[in-house]
Design a protein around this motif. Structure first.
Motif, mmCIF file in Angstrom:
data_model
loop_
_atom_site.group_PDB
_atom_site.id
_atom_site.type_symbol
_atom_site.label_atom_id
_atom_site.label_comp_id
_atom_site.label_asym_id
_atom_site.label_seq_id
_atom_site.Cartn_x
_atom_site.Cartn_y
_atom_site.Cartn_z
ATOM 1 N N GLY A 43 3.731 10.672 -1.566
ATOM 2 C CA GLY A 43 2.292 10.841 -1.454
ATOM 3 C C GLY A 43 1.906 12.240 -1.016
ATOM 4 N N PHE B 260 -7.817 11.622 -6.675
ATOM 5 C CA PHE B 260 -7.454 11.158 -8.020
ATOM 6 C C PHE B 260 -8.689 10.698 -8.793
ATOM 7 C CE2 PHE B 260 -7.857 6.998 -6.223
ATOM 8 C CZ PHE B 260 -7.799 6.047 -7.236
ATOM 9 N N SER C 181 0.619 6.049 -2.801
ATOM 10 C CA SER C 181 -0.615 6.802 -2.644
ATOM 11 C C SER C 181 -0.781 7.799 -3.805
ATOM 12 C CB SER C 181 -0.629 7.474 -1.267
ATOM 13 O OG SER C 181 -1.898 8.005 -0.968
ATOM 14 N N GLN C 182 -0.839 9.093 -3.526
ATOM 15 C CA GLN C 182 -0.966 10.055 -4.616
ATOM 16 C C GLN C 182 0.194 9.897 -5.605
ATOM 17 O OE1 GLN C 182 -0.425 14.360 -4.049
ATOM 18 N NE2 GLN C 182 -2.487 14.685 -4.836
ATOM 19 N N ALA D 181 1.677 7.079 -6.227
ATOM 20 C CA ALA D 181 1.431 5.840 -6.986
ATOM 21 C C ALA D 181 0.470 6.108 -8.137
ATOM 22 C CB ALA D 181 0.865 4.762 -6.067
ATOM 23 N N CYS D 182 -0.568 6.914 -7.871
ATOM 24 C CA CYS D 182 -1.504 7.292 -8.939
ATOM 25 C C CYS D 182 -0.760 8.038 -10.043
ATOM 26 C CB CYS D 182 -2.623 8.159 -8.374
ATOM 27 S SG CYS D 182 -3.638 7.355 -7.108
ATOM 28 N N ALA E 154 3.537 0.558 -7.840
ATOM 29 C CA ALA E 154 2.534 1.494 -7.333
ATOM 30 C C ALA E 154 1.990 0.934 -6.020
ATOM 31 C CB ALA E 154 1.415 1.672 -8.350
ATOM 32 N N THR F 78 -0.523 1.358 -3.467
ATOM 33 C CA THR F 78 -1.823 1.967 -3.191
ATOM 34 C C THR F 78 -2.111 3.124 -4.148
ATOM 35 O OG1 THR F 78 -1.521 1.387 -0.853
ATOM 36 C CG2 THR F 78 -3.383 2.787 -1.391
ATOM 37 N N GLY F 79 -2.443 2.764 -5.385
ATOM 38 C CA GLY F 79 -2.771 3.781 -6.380
ATOM 39 C C GLY F 79 -3.471 3.170 -7.576
ATOM 40 N N SER G 250 -2.347 -2.951 -2.946
ATOM 41 C CA SER G 250 -3.289 -2.053 -2.311
ATOM 42 C C SER G 250 -4.104 -2.800 -1.267
ATOM 43 C CB SER G 250 -4.216 -1.423 -3.366
ATOM 44 O OG SER G 250 -4.791 -0.220 -2.888
ATOM 45 N N VAL H 114 -8.319 4.836 -2.118
ATOM 46 C CA VAL H 114 -8.140 4.147 -3.409
ATOM 47 C C VAL H 114 -9.040 2.908 -3.450
ATOM 48 C CG1 VAL H 114 -6.481 3.035 -4.952
ATOM 49 C CG2 VAL H 114 -5.751 4.968 -3.532
ATOM 50 N N HIS I 274 -3.696 2.046 4.828
ATOM 51 C CA HIS I 274 -3.085 2.927 3.828
ATOM 52 C C HIS I 274 -1.599 3.073 4.148
ATOM 53 C CE1 HIS I 274 -3.641 5.770 0.554
ATOM 54 N NE2 HIS I 274 -2.849 6.616 1.185
#
Length: 208
Positions: A25, A62, A103-104, A106-107, A125, A127-128, A153, A160, A189
């Motif tokens: 992340g 994101f 997080s980032q 996962a996105c 993923a 939290t994304g 999530s 997110v 988070h």
């Protein structure tokens, strides 16, 4: 353009039959996300973790228009592609390559696989959601052919929105993925033991 190294752990790529690409992340590191593997049922996997330049894959949320996150976003997607290619070069087939991010990361994981939908081993993923101020469906192509994908999530989450997670689930299902979506109330988070347990069961075949 400068490319950060891909960190490796687990089994040697030369002899492994499965690989897991892990994406950290914002503010994290390859070493951080590799430490998560201790909790995953992946003792026989080669582990590959790209490192983001200055610990961030792209500068803004994101949910910003993708152009605002360039050139970082394209470089980040390229880094994931390099990790997948590294496993492929060692004769690990795509259906034995797994991707996971937080997080980032996962996105980025979801954005990469949706742009290159195919039969992967599995995708997680934590939290994304798919990237953009809106979902740019024209960027997504291919067929997941039943690839198991886990989206976990929190609702609410400070970064997110649960609505984007749910919308991402629908896109991924439309591309042929077998998606398990779990949105936990007020989880925070983070990555929880419940999520780890679910990913171990769904993706890595561990007994629950």
């Amino acid at each position: 353009m400068h490319q950060e190294p891909i960190h490796t752990a687990g089994q040697p790529l030369a002899t492994a039959t499965k690989a897991l690409v892990l994406l950290h992340g914002r503010g994290g590191s390859a070493a951080d996300i590799l430490s998560l593997a201790r909790h995953l049922a992946v003792p026989d996997f080669a582990l590959l973790a790209p490192q983001a330049t200055q610990h961030t894959w792209y500068p803004y949320s994101f949910l910003a228009p993708p152009a605002h996150n360039e050139p970082g976003l394209s470089a980040a997607l390229s880094a994931v592609g390099r990790a997948v290619a590294e496993a492929r070069q060692h004769d690990i087939p795509l259906e034995n390559i797994y991707l996971l991010g937080f997080s980032q990361g996962a996105c980025l994981t979801l954005e990469y696989v949706a742009r290159h939908a195919a039969r992967y081993g599995g995708v997680a993923a934590f939290t994304g959601g798919l990237i953009g101020d809106q979902l740019y469906l024209e960027n997504y192509a291919g067929d997941f052919a039943g690839t198991p994908i886990y989206l976990g999530s929190s609702d609410p989450d400070p970064h997110v929105p649960a609505g984007r997670v749910r919308a991402s689930t629908q896109v991924l299902r439309g591309l042929g993925a077998a998606v398990t979506e779990q949105i936990y109330p007020h989880m925070g988070h983070t990555i929880t033991p419940a999520e780890i347990s679910e990913v171990n069961r769904l993706l890595f075949g561990a007994a629950s």
